[in-house]
Write a protein that holds these residues in place. Structure first.
Motif, short mmCIF file in Angstrom:
data_model
loop_
_atom_site.label_atom_id
_atom_site.label_comp_id
_atom_site.label_asym_id
_atom_site.label_seq_id
_atom_site.Cartn_x
_atom_site.Cartn_y
_atom_site.Cartn_z
N PRO A 146 0.70 -1.37 0.05
CA PRO A 146 0.03 -0.15 0.00
C PRO A 146 0.98 1.22 -0.11
O PRO A 146 1.99 1.38 0.35
CB PRO A 146 -1.03 -0.05 1.28
CG PRO A 146 0.00 -0.97 2.24
CD PRO A 146 0.76 -2.30 1.07
N ARG A 155 -10.17 6.04 1.67
CA ARG A 155 -9.89 4.52 1.97
C ARG A 155 -8.67 4.42 2.53
O ARG A 155 -8.35 3.45 3.49
CB ARG A 155 -9.64 3.70 0.57
CG ARG A 155 -9.15 2.36 0.38
CD ARG A 155 -9.47 1.83 -0.92
NE ARG A 155 -8.48 2.33 -1.81
CZ ARG A 155 -8.41 3.06 -2.91
NH1 ARG A 155 -9.80 3.46 -3.20
NH2 ARG A 155 -7.60 3.47 -3.68
N MET A 156 -7.58 5.40 2.14
CA MET A 156 -6.42 5.50 3.10
C MET A 156 -6.63 5.70 4.49
O MET A 156 -6.01 5.04 5.24
CB MET A 156 -5.57 6.33 2.24
CG MET A 156 -5.05 5.92 1.08
SD MET A 156 -3.96 7.12 0.13
CE MET A 156 -2.62 7.32 1.39
N SER A 176 -7.76 2.71 6.48
CA SER A 176 -6.83 1.52 6.39
C SER A 176 -6.08 1.28 7.61
O SER A 176 -5.31 2.22 8.07
CB SER A 176 -6.11 1.57 5.16
OG SER A 176 -5.10 0.43 5.35
N ARG A 177 -6.36 0.37 8.15
CA ARG A 177 -5.57 0.04 9.51
C ARG A 177 -4.21 -0.57 9.29
O ARG A 177 -3.31 -0.56 10.13
CB ARG A 177 -6.18 -1.22 10.03
CG ARG A 177 -7.63 -0.86 10.89
CD ARG A 177 -8.18 -1.94 11.66
NE ARG A 177 -7.56 -2.49 12.61
CZ ARG A 177 -8.05 -3.40 13.69
NH1 ARG A 177 -9.09 -3.46 13.83
NH2 ARG A 177 -6.97 -3.63 14.64
N LYS A 195 -10.71 -9.92 3.37
CA LYS A 195 -11.97 -8.92 3.29
C LYS A 195 -12.69 -9.07 2.08
O LYS A 195 -13.93 -8.91 2.05
CB LYS A 195 -10.96 -7.54 3.22
CG LYS A 195 -10.48 -7.04 4.26
CD LYS A 195 -9.82 -5.51 4.24
CE LYS A 195 -10.92 -4.57 3.71
NZ LYS A 195 -10.21 -3.33 3.76
#
Length: 532
Positions: free
Chosen positions: A164, A245-246, A249-250, A260
């Protein structure tokens, strides 16, 4: 004299991961050479070659296969050559459709060399049996791949194709993420902007205006990875969906989240999303880019729908004030007073958005409270809290007690981790033995499946123990937030969000006219909840 029918042949080749250890013998080049030689020896006219490299046999949505079918329907081909029936496909129902219905309807002769199948000579008794075996092989491979992926997920290993944004894959371990400093700086900035009240649209606009490369373009320029999901003409076109989305995000707090989404089955490759309750989450698997405190605060803020006030008045209590009775957010209403000044009030949003004035229609009561009152009370509370300079002695004692209580759990985690490493070595050895022919395939799969099952069980136990592993007490985190603040006469949103989780507003009692109106506010502080 009867004229002999001209044989116009189509060569079909396919290769994918479901071919397992036979990948070398089944290589596209190997298939092509065998089929060309056969066509030449049998005086067949080669119309075209159709190659699907990297496509699963369980799906018939393959570009070259569909092109071949189109040419058959156009009457350009009357014979199909493939190395074996599994090249045609590993979905028994679809293979049966083409071999028993489509090909006969179009007078197509199917030849699968290695399986001894030639429908032009009636030598096809074994075809149905072969098709069932081919599908079973694909099902078995899919089952093993799913098992390995689940084992990796439970261990907290990163299994994505690309790291990512903000991270890169470790050169020593492709399942481990390490920080990419340049991109991580952008990620940190995004989180800090969000924590200060900026919306995703504002963040996206700021990054675009400063000409910061979007993630896909950044990866293209730094890693050479080119995605088809971006236009090179718009390298700074940050999307709000990407920002959101970022921010959710964990991965940026060091956690790995797997499982997921997945395919419906080994035959149906359609991607489906799993509910959050089924996600596999393993915490603290790599270095975080942002701390959990900041991350959790941002999660609260991005869920709040921000609406611009008609008078341009900032509502610093957005998402903080809650109705005691229904739990909804308190809605802010700004208005202009007779003297020209700006006033404001809060009422329960469910009361405000009721469809009618009848009591039976309203979902809640007003819980009316003036903005000025809330502001003054909260400022007084927080100023007193900061000035109190709370002692940490009790917190340190609690830390010591929790550390002692966590020792048995830590020992068990270490034992399981050692066994997991032992199993890695054992599995590697039996794979080598199988490759060398020292054990039979049946024995290999029996032993292999047993060890994989044990690893999955260990991974489940480790995930549960790590979740229970006691971290830094909440009281300590609360005191840390207090010490970050300095005494002030101005209430800011940053101070508010640093110390308060939410405030519950009760329905007032009494009346203002008689001077006995009273209203209770319940303060819930971050990390510790209610404090007297």
């Amino acid at each position: 004299m009867l004229k002999q029918r001209v044989i116009t042949a189509a060569i079909y080749c396919r290769l994918s991961r479901d071919d397992g250890g036979d990948a070398e013998s089944n290589s596209i080049g190997n298939q092509r050479d065998i089929l060309r030689r056969y066509a030449s020896e049998n005086r067949m006219i080669l119309f075209d070659e159709y190659v699907d490299d990297g496509f699963s046999g369980t799906s018939f949505e393959r570009p070259s296969f569909k092109r071949m079918i189109a040419d058959i329907e156009a009457g350009k081909v009357n014979t199909v050559l493939c190395k074996d029936l599994s090249r045609l496909g590993r979905n028994n129902a679809m293979v049966a459709y083409y071999t028993e219905m489509f090909f006969p309807d179009h007078d197509i002769r199917l030849i699968a060399l290695n399986d001894g199948i030639d429908t032009g000579r009636g030598e096809n008794e074994i075809m149905a049996f072969k098709s069932v075996i081919n599908e079973y092989y694909a099902r078995d491979i899919s089952k093993k791949i799913r098992s390995v992926l689940r084992s990796q997920a439970l261990k907290g290993q990163f299994t994505g194709s690309h790291a990512p944004y903000g991270y890169i894959k470790s050169p020593n371990d492709k399942h481990k993420l390490i920080i990419d400093e340049e991109a991580a700086t952008v990620v940190q900035r995004m989180f800090h902007m969000a924590s200060n009240g900026y919306g995703v649209h504002q963040i996206a606009r700021a990054l675009s205006d400063e000409k910061i490369l979007i993630p896909t373009m950044y990866k293209y320029q730094t890693l050479g990875y080119k995605s088809n999901q971006f236009d090179e003409n718009y390298p700074y076109d940050w999307r709000t969906t990407t920002i959101k989305r970022m921010l959710e995000s964990r991965v940026y707090v060091g956690d790995i989240v797997n499982h997921k989404s997945g395919n419906k089955s080994f035959k149906n490759q359609k991607l489906i999303s799993y509910p959050e309750s089924e996600w596999i989450i393993v915490e603290d698997m790599h270095e975080p880019i942002v701390d959990r405190d900041l991350f959790n605060r941002v999660q609260q803020l991005i869920k709040i729908k921000k609406r611009k006030n008609s008078l341009g008045v900032e509502n610093i209590f957005l998402g903080v004030l809650k109705c005691k009775d229904c739990g909804a957010n308190m809605s802010h209403q700004a208005y202009q007073c007779k003297d020209g000044s700006i006033g404001g009030r809060f009422i329960c949003s469910r009361y405000r958005h009721s469809k009618g004035r009848e009591v039976g229609v309203k979902s809640c009561t007003a819980h009316y409270t003036p903005y000025a009152n809330i502001h003054a009370i909260v400022l007084t509370r927080l100023s007193a809290l900061i000035a109190a300079n709370l002692c940490e002695e009790d917190v340190l004692q609690k830390l010591a007690a929790q550390k002692k209580a966590a020792q048995p759990s830590r020992k068990r985690i270490e034992q399981l981790e050692r066994r997991d490493k032992e199993l890695d070595s054992i599995i590697q050895k039996i794979i080598e033995q199988n490759a060398l022919g020292e054990i039979t395939p049946a024995t290999f799969f029996k032993i292999y499946d047993g060890y994989i099952a044990e690893q999955n069980e260990i991974a489940s136990k480790l995930a549960a123990l790590r979740a229970k592993d006691i971290e830094e007490p909440n009281v300590q985190l609360f005191l840390r937030q207090i010490h970050k603040c300095s005494k002030t006469e101005e209430l800011t949103r940053e101070m508010l969000l640093s110390l308060i989780d939410h405030i519950e507003v009760h329905e007032p009692t009494g009346e203002r006219k008689t001077g006995n109106r009273a209203q209770v506010l319940e303060f819930y502080y971050r990390f510790v909840g209610k404090l007297k």
